[in-house]
Motif scaffolding. Structure first.
Motif, PDB file in Angstrom:
ATOM      1  N   LEU A  33      22.357  18.793   3.641  1.00 31.85           N
ATOM      2  CA  LEU A  33      21.514  17.623   3.392  1.00 31.85           C
ATOM      3  C   LEU A  33      20.352  17.916   2.443  1.00 31.85           C
ATOM      4  O   LEU A  33      19.230  17.464   2.655  1.00 31.85           O
ATOM      5  CB  LEU A  33      20.982  17.067   4.717  1.00 31.85           C
ATOM      6  CG  LEU A  33      22.035  16.683   5.757  1.00 31.85           C
ATOM      7  CD1 LEU A  33      21.369  16.371   7.084  1.00 31.85           C
ATOM      8  CD2 LEU A  33      22.870  15.506   5.290  1.00 31.85           C
ATOM      9  N   VAL A  34      20.601  18.652   1.382  1.00 26.83           N
ATOM     10  CA  VAL A  34      19.546  19.067   0.454  1.00 26.83           C
ATOM     11  C   VAL A  34      18.807  17.870  -0.127  1.00 26.83           C
ATOM     12  O   VAL A  34      17.569  17.823  -0.105  1.00 26.83           O
ATOM     13  CB  VAL A  34      20.129  19.959  -0.667  1.00 26.83           C
ATOM     14  CG1 VAL A  34      19.078  20.271  -1.717  1.00 26.83           C
ATOM     15  CG2 VAL A  34      20.698  21.236  -0.076  1.00 26.83           C
ATOM     16  N   ASP A  35      19.516  16.899  -0.658  1.00 27.67           N
ATOM     17  CA  ASP A  35      18.867  15.740  -1.275  1.00 27.67           C
ATOM     18  C   ASP A  35      18.104  14.913  -0.253  1.00 27.67           C
ATOM     19  O   ASP A  35      16.998  14.448  -0.512  1.00 27.67           O
ATOM     20  CB  ASP A  35      19.897  14.864  -2.001  1.00 27.67           C
ATOM     21  CG  ASP A  35      20.496  15.558  -3.209  1.00 27.67           C
ATOM     22  OD1 ASP A  35      19.831  16.463  -3.777  1.00 27.67           O
ATOM     23  OD2 ASP A  35      21.633  15.215  -3.581  1.00 27.67           O
ATOM     24  N   GLU A  36      18.707  14.738   0.921  1.00 26.16           N
ATOM     25  CA  GLU A  36      18.056  13.954   1.974  1.00 26.16           C
ATOM     26  C   GLU A  36      16.780  14.653   2.456  1.00 26.16           C
ATOM     27  O   GLU A  36      15.749  14.012   2.653  1.00 26.16           O
ATOM     28  CB  GLU A  36      19.008  13.740   3.156  1.00 26.16           C
ATOM     29  CG  GLU A  36      20.183  12.837   2.844  1.00 26.16           C
ATOM     30  CD  GLU A  36      21.356  13.521   2.147  1.00 26.16           C
ATOM     31  OE1 GLU A  36      22.374  12.845   1.931  1.00 26.16           O
ATOM     32  OE2 GLU A  36      21.271  14.720   1.815  1.00 26.16           O
ATOM     33  N   LYS A  37      16.872  15.971   2.637  1.00 22.03           N
ATOM     34  CA  LYS A  37      15.706  16.733   3.084  1.00 22.03           C
ATOM     35  C   LYS A  37      14.587  16.652   2.044  1.00 22.03           C
ATOM     36  O   LYS A  37      13.420  16.470   2.393  1.00 22.03           O
ATOM     37  CB  LYS A  37      16.098  18.185   3.350  1.00 22.03           C
ATOM     38  CG  LYS A  37      14.981  19.016   3.924  1.00 22.03           C
ATOM     39  CD  LYS A  37      15.428  20.370   4.432  1.00 22.03           C
ATOM     40  CE  LYS A  37      16.337  21.112   3.516  1.00 22.03           C
ATOM     41  NZ  LYS A  37      16.734  22.433   3.972  1.00 22.03           N
ATOM     42  N   ARG A  38      14.928  16.763   0.780  1.00 22.10           N
ATOM     43  CA  ARG A  38      13.937  16.656  -0.294  1.00 22.10           C
ATOM     44  C   ARG A  38      13.264  15.285  -0.256  1.00 22.10           C
ATOM     45  O   ARG A  38      12.044  15.183  -0.399  1.00 22.10           O
ATOM     46  CB  ARG A  38      14.591  16.888  -1.658  1.00 22.10           C
ATOM     47  CG  ARG A  38      13.593  16.896  -2.809  1.00 22.10           C
ATOM     48  CD  ARG A  38      14.228  17.133  -4.172  1.00 22.10           C
ATOM     49  NE  ARG A  38      15.103  18.292  -4.199  1.00 22.10           N
ATOM     50  CZ  ARG A  38      16.409  18.235  -4.482  1.00 22.10           C
ATOM     51  NH1 ARG A  38      16.995  17.094  -4.761  1.00 22.10           N
ATOM     52  NH2 ARG A  38      17.133  19.330  -4.504  1.00 22.10           N
ATOM     53  N   SER A  39      14.041  14.233  -0.035  1.00 20.51           N
ATOM     54  CA  SER A  39      13.484  12.877   0.029  1.00 20.51           C
ATOM     55  C   SER A  39      12.527  12.718   1.212  1.00 20.51           C
ATOM     56  O   SER A  39      11.468  12.105   1.086  1.00 20.51           O
ATOM     57  CB  SER A  39      14.597  11.839   0.134  1.00 20.51           C
ATOM     58  OG  SER A  39      15.370  11.819  -1.037  1.00 20.51           O
ATOM     59  N   GLU A  45       9.302  14.685   0.497  1.00 19.87           N
ATOM     60  CA  GLU A  45       8.508  13.945  -0.479  1.00 19.87           C
ATOM     61  C   GLU A  45       7.808  12.756   0.184  1.00 19.87           C
ATOM     62  O   GLU A  45       6.627  12.506  -0.068  1.00 19.87           O
ATOM     63  CB  GLU A  45       9.398  13.470  -1.622  1.00 19.87           C
ATOM     64  CG  GLU A  45       8.636  12.770  -2.726  1.00 19.87           C
ATOM     65  CD  GLU A  45       9.547  12.374  -3.877  1.00 19.87           C
ATOM     66  OE1 GLU A  45       9.383  11.250  -4.379  1.00 19.87           O
ATOM     67  OE2 GLU A  45      10.411  13.191  -4.248  1.00 19.87           O
TER      68      GLU A  45
END
Length: 65
Positions: free
Chosen positions: A16-22, A25
């Motif tokens: 979940l790299v993109d989700e975690k980054r979101s 942020e």
């Protein structure tokens, strides 16, 4: 008084790299402090003890340990 919450964000490193980054942020944009496994320091604690302490510190209803 402005309150800043420490918010534990959990997932495996590659999951979940993109989700975690979101999420991180969004937490930062709200003025709070995201914390997760990537920020953990080396410690004599077992991994679970260290994680549990960070989670407990992130819960405003629990006193810091």
């Amino acid at each position: 008084m402005d309150v800043k919450y420490q918010i534990f964000v959990s997932s495996t490193y590659a999951d979940l790299v993109d989700e975690k980054r979101s999420v991180i942020e969004a937490v930062l944009n709200l003025g709070h402090i995201p914390v997760g496994m990537a920020a953990f320091q080396a410690s004599d604690d077992t991994q679970w003890d260290y994680i549990k302490r960070r989670i407990d510190d992130s819960d405003p209803s629990s006193p810091p340990s």
